[in-house]
Design a protein around this motif. Sequence first.
Motif: not given
Length: 121
Positions: A87-97
């Motif tokens: 969805x458009x609201x999933x737009x983000x920078x994704x990180x693992x940790x």
Amino acid sequence: QVQLVESGGGLVQPGGSLRLSCAASGIILKNYPLGWYRQAPGKQRELVAGISISSGRTKYVDSVKGRFTISRDNAENTVSLLLNSLRPEDTAVYYCNVPSEAPWYGIRRPWGQGTQVTVSS
């Protein structure tokens, strides 16, 4: 020195899918619970998915339940996130940790550069 390297992001249309991967050096991921975070513009970073050491337990934020799947490959020292029905609201920078939040209570490591996911038509 711990390094987390995320990859697999990109531009995708609503309803599309992506698979994110995280490779690590300087840390043996199989010894820790792992998580995927995301940070959208103007918002705080949030933990969206977590997975236990044995993969026996996973936990998702409500907004991604049923659409995202976290998995890990302890032999390859990697963790992945499959994103479906984007969805458009999933737009983000994704990180693992290593997630510090409940129920994981791990010790977070230095952040990697993240991978950009953009959902747009």
